[in-house]
Design a protein around this motif. Structure first.
Motif, PDB file in Angstrom:
ATOM      1  N   THR A   8      94.702  12.481  23.891  1.00 48.34           N
ATOM      2  CA  THR A   8      94.737  11.081  23.909  1.00 48.34           C
ATOM      3  C   THR A   8      95.303  10.076  22.953  1.00 48.34           C
ATOM      4  OG1 THR A   8      92.673  11.195  25.342  1.00 48.34           O
ATOM      5  CG2 THR A   8      93.019   9.019  24.422  1.00 48.34           C
ATOM      6  N   MET A   9      95.044  10.515  21.561  1.00 49.06           N
ATOM      7  CA  MET A   9      95.834   9.994  20.746  1.00 49.06           C
ATOM      8  C   MET A   9      97.152  10.024  20.762  1.00 49.06           C
ATOM      9  SD  MET A   9      93.188  11.558  17.840  1.00 49.06           S
ATOM     10  CE  MET A   9      94.089  10.828  16.306  1.00 49.06           C
ATOM     11  N   LEU A  10      97.850  11.303  21.048  1.00 52.45           N
ATOM     12  CA  LEU A  10      99.243  11.570  21.406  1.00 52.45           C
ATOM     13  C   LEU A  10      99.834  10.656  22.356  1.00 52.45           C
ATOM     14  CD1 LEU A  10      99.419  15.450  20.555  1.00 52.45           C
ATOM     15  CD2 LEU A  10     100.107  13.625  19.037  1.00 52.45           C
ATOM     16  N   LEU A  11      98.941  10.693  23.459  1.00 46.48           N
ATOM     17  CA  LEU A  11      99.601   9.750  24.624  1.00 46.48           C
ATOM     18  C   LEU A  11      99.762   8.313  24.140  1.00 46.48           C
ATOM     19  CD1 LEU A  11      97.623  11.386  27.736  1.00 46.48           C
ATOM     20  CD2 LEU A  11     100.075  11.604  27.382  1.00 46.48           C
ATOM     21  N   GLU A  12      98.831   7.757  23.525  1.00 51.19           N
ATOM     22  CA  GLU A  12      98.960   6.323  23.157  1.00 51.19           C
ATOM     23  C   GLU A  12      99.991   6.151  22.157  1.00 51.19           C
ATOM     24  OE1 GLU A  12      94.303   5.163  24.127  1.00 51.19           O
ATOM     25  OE2 GLU A  12      94.952   5.397  22.194  1.00 51.19           O
ATOM     26  N   ALA A  13      99.826   6.886  20.966  1.00 54.01           N
ATOM     27  CA  ALA A  13     100.847   6.727  19.973  1.00 54.01           C
ATOM     28  C   ALA A  13     102.026   7.139  19.998  1.00 54.01           C
ATOM     29  CB  ALA A  13     100.250   7.277  18.640  1.00 54.01           C
ATOM     30  N   GLN A  34      98.047  13.462  33.845  1.00 53.17           N
ATOM     31  CA  GLN A  34      97.758  14.750  34.202  1.00 53.17           C
ATOM     32  C   GLN A  34      98.987  15.552  34.361  1.00 53.17           C
ATOM     33  OE1 GLN A  34      94.550  15.543  34.933  1.00 53.17           O
ATOM     34  NE2 GLN A  34      94.038  13.484  33.740  1.00 53.17           N
ATOM     35  N   THR A  35      99.826  15.626  33.436  1.00 50.98           N
ATOM     36  CA  THR A  35     101.186  16.430  33.434  1.00 50.98           C
ATOM     37  C   THR A  35     101.087  17.189  32.101  1.00 50.98           C
ATOM     38  OG1 THR A  35     102.665  14.981  32.305  1.00 50.98           O
ATOM     39  CG2 THR A  35     102.328  14.710  34.602  1.00 50.98           C
ATOM     40  N   ASN A  36     101.985  18.125  32.067  1.00 49.24           N
ATOM     41  CA  ASN A  36     102.085  18.901  30.696  1.00 49.24           C
ATOM     42  C   ASN A  36     103.218  18.465  29.890  1.00 49.24           C
ATOM     43  OD1 ASN A  36     104.288  19.701  32.007  1.00 49.24           O
ATOM     44  ND2 ASN A  36     104.203  22.021  32.098  1.00 49.24           N
ATOM     45  N   VAL A  37     103.644  16.960  29.904  1.00 47.90           N
ATOM     46  CA  VAL A  37     104.335  16.622  28.986  1.00 47.90           C
ATOM     47  C   VAL A  37     104.026  16.653  27.599  1.00 47.90           C
ATOM     48  CG1 VAL A  37     103.291  14.348  28.959  1.00 47.90           C
ATOM     49  CG2 VAL A  37     105.811  14.465  28.372  1.00 47.90           C
ATOM     50  N   ILE A  38     102.979  16.712  27.068  1.00 43.24           N
ATOM     51  CA  ILE A  38     102.549  17.000  25.669  1.00 43.24           C
ATOM     52  C   ILE A  38     102.946  18.323  25.565  1.00 43.24           C
ATOM     53  CG2 ILE A  38     100.856  16.993  23.894  1.00 43.24           C
ATOM     54  CD1 ILE A  38      99.632  14.581  25.259  1.00 43.24           C
ATOM     55  N   ASP A  39     102.411  19.239  26.133  1.00 44.82           N
ATOM     56  CA  ASP A  39     102.546  20.808  25.723  1.00 44.82           C
ATOM     57  C   ASP A  39     103.995  20.926  25.799  1.00 44.82           C
ATOM     58  OD1 ASP A  39      99.656  20.827  26.421  1.00 44.82           O
ATOM     59  OD2 ASP A  39      99.950  20.817  28.448  1.00 44.82           O
ATOM     60  N   VAL A  40     104.786  20.574  26.812  1.00 48.63           N
ATOM     61  CA  VAL A  40     106.324  20.878  26.703  1.00 48.63           C
ATOM     62  C   VAL A  40     106.768  20.488  25.311  1.00 48.63           C
ATOM     63  CG1 VAL A  40     108.470  20.464  27.812  1.00 48.63           C
ATOM     64  CG2 VAL A  40     106.444  20.844  29.141  1.00 48.63           C
ATOM     65  N   PRO A  82      91.441  27.536  16.320  1.00 45.47           N
ATOM     66  CA  PRO A  82      91.989  28.772  16.993  1.00 45.47           C
ATOM     67  C   PRO A  82      93.370  28.453  17.484  1.00 45.47           C
ATOM     68  CG  PRO A  82      90.445  27.597  18.356  1.00 45.47           C
ATOM     69  CD  PRO A  82      90.276  27.039  17.043  1.00 45.47           C
ATOM     70  N   ASP A  83      94.326  29.458  17.202  1.00 45.87           N
ATOM     71  CA  ASP A  83      95.796  29.288  17.516  1.00 45.87           C
ATOM     72  C   ASP A  83      96.354  30.277  18.385  1.00 45.87           C
ATOM     73  OD1 ASP A  83      98.564  29.228  15.392  1.00 45.87           O
ATOM     74  OD2 ASP A  83      98.247  28.452  17.439  1.00 45.87           O
ATOM     75  N   ASP A  84      96.506  29.971  19.546  1.00 46.90           N
ATOM     76  CA  ASP A  84      97.084  30.887  20.595  1.00 46.90           C
ATOM     77  C   ASP A  84      98.525  30.741  20.749  1.00 46.90           C
ATOM     78  OD1 ASP A  84      95.119  29.548  23.366  1.00 46.90           O
ATOM     79  OD2 ASP A  84      97.103  28.876  22.164  1.00 46.90           O
ATOM     80  N   GLY A  85      99.138  29.708  20.287  1.00 50.44           N
ATOM     81  CA  GLY A  85     100.525  29.324  20.592  1.00 50.44           C
ATOM     82  C   GLY A  85     100.737  28.696  22.115  1.00 50.44           C
ATOM     83  N   GLU A  86      99.623  28.693  22.769  1.00 49.41           N
ATOM     84  CA  GLU A  86      99.841  28.307  24.214  1.00 49.41           C
ATOM     85  C   GLU A  86      99.536  27.025  24.402  1.00 49.41           C
ATOM     86  OE1 GLU A  86     101.322  30.096  26.337  1.00 49.41           O
ATOM     87  OE2 GLU A  86     101.455  31.797  25.146  1.00 49.41           O
ATOM     88  N   PRO A  87     100.028  26.177  25.471  1.00 50.78           N
ATOM     89  CA  PRO A  87      99.396  24.778  25.590  1.00 50.78           C
ATOM     90  C   PRO A  87      97.878  24.697  25.726  1.00 50.78           C
ATOM     91  CG  PRO A  87     101.347  25.473  26.944  1.00 50.78           C
ATOM     92  CD  PRO A  87     101.105  26.688  26.294  1.00 50.78           C
ATOM     93  N   SER A  88      97.511  23.777  25.348  1.00 49.75           N
ATOM     94  CA  SER A  88      96.309  23.187  25.541  1.00 49.75           C
ATOM     95  C   SER A  88      95.930  22.923  26.759  1.00 49.75           C
ATOM     96  CB  SER A  88      95.811  22.212  24.532  1.00 49.75           C
ATOM     97  OG  SER A  88      96.432  20.915  24.940  1.00 49.75           O
ATOM     98  N   GLN A  89      94.724  23.230  27.586  1.00 47.41           N
ATOM     99  CA  GLN A  89      94.437  22.974  28.836  1.00 47.41           C
ATOM    100  C   GLN A  89      93.377  21.619  28.862  1.00 47.41           C
ATOM    101  OE1 GLN A  89      95.434  24.838  31.424  1.00 47.41           O
ATOM    102  NE2 GLN A  89      96.551  25.964  29.422  1.00 47.41           N
TER     103      GLN A  89
END
Length: 238
Positions: free
Chosen positions: A175-180, A189-195, A231-238
């Motif tokens: 949420t912080m990233l989406l706003e800022a 509801q997309t994976n724009v942040i993960d990408v 935890p750091d799995d290097g994969e996108p968060s869900q």
């Protein structure tokens, strides 16, 4: 770089102001609702608040301003309003405003007044360089290096990295990233942040450098040296 809350119910005007400040390298978050703006202005830390007076949801700008001052909030506030008569400007300043600019306005004047307010409110030197481990980000030159290796970033990637570096070691939620960074007031509801994070991580970690952006599954991200307790799995968060 500084963090600015823009309280403005006119979507086009809010976007115009936010885009202008972002082009100058600042973080700009928009609130278009009186109740939401009151919660953000009093509950979060800002370097500057740009405040419209006439807002929806039964909380007007002067009420927000008065509440901020009653709570001891010293955040500089620039009142930006179509109410331009002398007595209205006086009301805005007496309510605790640090400056008052009438609409319509020129962005160059707004930016100059905002810079002056932030400059006067800061007692220390302006932050121009951010650093974490061997990663450096020059805000003025918009230049990024890791261990002396220049890293070319797209504008969105630069804003994302700058925001993370302004919150080192802290959990930064989606949420912080989406706003800022994206100026979204909702989750698309997309994976724009993960990408974007994955792309940024690949650029930062090129050549086998230890990862600095850690994924907190289901929560967000943390920029830190080492994995700490996250935890750091290097994969996108869900």
């Amino acid at each position: 770089m500084w963090r600015c809350l823009i309280v403005e119910d006119d979507a086009d005007n809010a976007r115009y102001i936010a885009d202008g400040f972002r082009s100058l390298g600042h973080v700009a978050v928009i609130s278009r609702d009186g109740a939401d703006a009151l919660a953000r202005a009093t509950g979060e830390s800002w370097d500057l608040v740009i405040l419209d007076r006439m807002l929806p949801n039964e909380v007007d700008g002067l009420s927000i301003l008065s509440t901020m001052r009653a709570l001891g909030k010293k955040t500089p506030v620039l009142v930006l309003s179509a109410l331009s008569a002398l007595d209205e400007r006086v009301r805005g300043l007496k309510a605790g405003g640090d400056d008052y600019l009438a609409k319509p306005f020129a962005f160059s004047e707004l930016a100059a007044r905002a810079e002056a307010l932030v400059r006067r409110s800061r007692t220390g030197p302006e932050i121009r360089m951010l650093q974490l481990a061997d990663l450096t980000l020059d805000l003025a030159r918009r230049h990024v290096e890791r261990a002396g290796r220049p890293i070319a970033l797209q504008p969105r990637e630069f804003r994302l990295l700058a925001y993370l570096m302004m919150h080192p070691g802290q959990v930064v939620t989606r949420t912080m990233l989406l706003e800022a960074v994206w100026d979204y007031q909702f989750d698309p509801q997309t994976n724009v942040i993960d990408v974007q994070v994955s792309r940024l991580r690949r650029k930062l970690d090129a050549g086998g450098a230890p990862t600095l952006i850690h994924t907190l599954r289901g929560v967000g991200y943390r920029l830190a040296q080492g994995d700490g307790d996250a935890p750091d799995d290097g994969e996108p968060s869900q």
